[in-house]
Enzyme design. Structure first.
Site, short mmCIF file in Angstrom:
data_model
loop_
_atom_site.label_atom_id
_atom_site.label_comp_id
_atom_site.label_asym_id
_atom_site.label_seq_id
_atom_site.Cartn_x
_atom_site.Cartn_y
_atom_site.Cartn_z
N GLU A 17 -10.85 2.04 -5.51
CA GLU A 17 -11.03 3.27 -4.74
C GLU A 17 -10.74 4.48 -5.61
O GLU A 17 -9.75 4.50 -6.35
CB GLU A 17 -10.07 3.23 -3.54
N ASP A 20 -14.97 5.47 -8.84
CA ASP A 20 -16.39 5.60 -9.20
C ASP A 20 -16.73 6.91 -9.90
O ASP A 20 -17.49 6.92 -10.85
CB ASP A 20 -17.32 5.33 -7.99
N GLY A 102 -17.70 9.23 10.04
CA GLY A 102 -16.35 9.62 9.62
C GLY A 102 -15.39 8.45 9.58
O GLY A 102 -14.18 8.64 9.56
N GLY A 104 -15.36 6.13 7.18
CA GLY A 104 -15.18 5.63 5.81
C GLY A 104 -16.03 4.40 5.56
O GLY A 104 -15.73 3.61 4.66
N SER A 106 -19.49 4.52 5.22
CA SER A 106 -20.76 4.95 4.62
C SER A 106 -21.89 5.20 5.61
O SER A 106 -23.05 4.87 5.33
CB SER A 106 -21.23 3.95 3.57
N SER A 107 -21.58 5.82 6.75
CA SER A 107 -22.66 6.15 7.69
C SER A 107 -23.62 7.14 7.04
O SER A 107 -24.84 7.06 7.23
CB SER A 107 -22.10 6.72 8.99
N SER A 108 -23.10 8.07 6.25
CA SER A 108 -24.00 9.06 5.65
C SER A 108 -24.86 8.45 4.56
O SER A 108 -26.06 8.74 4.47
CB SER A 108 -23.23 10.28 5.15
N GLU A 140 -25.66 14.45 -1.54
CA GLU A 140 -24.27 14.79 -1.20
C GLU A 140 -23.73 15.87 -2.15
O GLU A 140 -23.08 16.81 -1.71
CB GLU A 140 -23.37 13.55 -1.33
N ASP A 152 -21.14 4.37 -2.74
CA ASP A 152 -21.67 4.12 -1.40
C ASP A 152 -23.18 3.93 -1.43
O ASP A 152 -23.72 3.06 -0.74
CB ASP A 152 -21.31 5.29 -0.47
C1 GLA Z 1 -16.18 7.95 -0.77
C2 GLA Z 1 -17.22 8.36 -1.81
C3 GLA Z 1 -17.31 7.32 -2.91
C4 GLA Z 1 -15.95 6.96 -3.47
C5 GLA Z 1 -14.95 6.67 -2.34
C6 GLA Z 1 -13.55 6.49 -2.86
O1 GLA Z 1 -16.60 6.81 -0.08
O2 GLA Z 1 -18.48 8.50 -1.21
O3 GLA Z 1 -18.17 7.79 -3.93
O4 GLA Z 1 -15.47 7.95 -4.34
O5 GLA Z 1 -14.94 7.72 -1.39
O6 GLA Z 1 -13.49 5.33 -3.61
#
Ligand code: GLA
Length: 350
Positions: A17, A20, A102, A104, A106-108, A140, A152
């Protein structure tokens, strides 16, 4: 082709986490929740969007402008494609998503990648999967104003059930890691506290801190620390903590791969707990509600380990439990959470 249907899935990140955008490694896998998009070509320049969440929006191609709301993920796609000189025409979009916003999960990214894939097919743009992921990240970065990494968009593009994507975000090389033989439940709980990866919150600030650390250490990216250990003790305390997280998290991703190959769930779980502490204490992207959920995990010997997943500041947590134990434990923890925070957490299906 006048009508296209596309389905994309959300993701959870098992470990890796905030690595990236530092050129490091990540290990996401897909979840069942998905986004379905229907696209119909129009003969004019109008884009109309209707979603099952009772939302609608429309705009003219070429007139895109960020409005700080959900439609930015869609306007951003056509903005960028036009900027790159692709020829488009109007479309009617219908969206149905079961990925909570929201959370976490990856809906977007599921939305951007789904729309990009659909447009790619409809207008025969010949974009590769990696091109699409990179464009999604640029939506983004350049339109929405969230300086996210590539995890994501790559996860939504490549992840399959029961496999994890071991991705090197520096060169986008990857390996599919089979999880099917491991006997565990992956519990995913959405805390119900919405996170936002926008410029106003800590996400972009963390990114700036990492950049500042690189500047002071005179290195191009924190990835370098993985190959050439550098002493970063002289950094200001906050930056030292941030770098400490990124450095140790990259090591944990590699250790997690070894643990999966050895089918050592205890070791994998211990790494998840360590990742959480590092994110909470050193990277400071957790919140009390999320820490509470992870602390609760520690009361159950059937849980191997757990942590926050995604960008933080709200969103979801994951726990690795003994097979068949996940749902029961999650229900108990969710009741306790409700009693403490008066907030409804929900189970997300893996
Ligand atoms: C979000 C971002 C990712 C990554 C994570 C944290 O999901 O979209 O690119 O940085 O936070 O690991």
């Amino acid at each position: 082709m006048n009508e296209i249907k596309i389905k994309t899935h959300g993701r959870v990140n098992l470990i890796g986490e905030h690595t990236d955008y530092n050129g490091g490694w990540v290990l996401p896998t897909s979840i069942s929740q998905s986004t379905e998009i229907k696209i119909k070509k129009r003969s004019d320049d109008l884009i109309t969007i209707r979603s099952s969440a009772n939302r609608s929006h429309q705009y003219q191609l070429g007139q895109e402008a960020p409005k700080k709301t959900w439609s930015d993920y869609l306007e951003g796609v056509t903005f960028l494609l036009l900027k790159e000189k692709y020829k488009l025409q109007g479309m009617d979009l219908e969206i149905h998503s079961t990925i909570p916003e929201g959370s976490g999960l990856s809906s977007s990214a599921a939305l951007e990648i789904g729309v990009l894939k659909g447009i790619n097919e409809m207008f025969q743009l010949n974009l590769s999967i990696n091109d699409i992921a990179k464009l999604g990240q640029r939506v983004e970065n350049e339109f929405v104003g969230a300086r996210v990494g590539i995890m994501d968009q790559m996860a939504v593009s490549y992840c399959q059930p029961n496999t994890a994507l071991f991705l090197d975000t520096q060169n986008l090389s990857s390996e599919m890691i089979d999880l099917a033989d491991l006997k565990f439940d992956l519990v995913i709980i959405n805390s119900g506290i919405k996170h936002q990866l926008s410029a106003e919150n800590g996400y972009n600030q963390r990114r700036r801190e990492c950049e500042e650390a690189c500047r002071l250490l005179n290195i191009p990216s924190l990835r370098l620390l993985h190959h050439k250990p550098l002493n970063f003790d002289s950094l200001p305390l906050v930056l030292k903590k941030r770098v400490g997280h990124v450095y140790s998290e990259n090591q944990r991703v590699h250790s997690a791969i070894e643990a999966i190959r050895k089918k050592d769930l205890k070791e994998l779980g211990a790494l998840l707990y360590k990742s959480h502490s590092s994110l909470s204490i050193d990277y400071q992207v957790s919140i009390p509600e999320i820490d509470f959920l992870v602390d609760e995990f520690k009361n159950y010997p059937q849980i191997y380990g757990g942590r926050m997943t995604g960008g933080g500041f709200g969103g979801s947590v994951i726990a690795l439990t003994e097979k068949g134990e996940g749902k029961n434990i999650a229900d108990k923890i969710i009741s306790k959470y409700w009693a403490k925070f008066n907030t409804q957490a929900t189970i997300i299906n893996y």
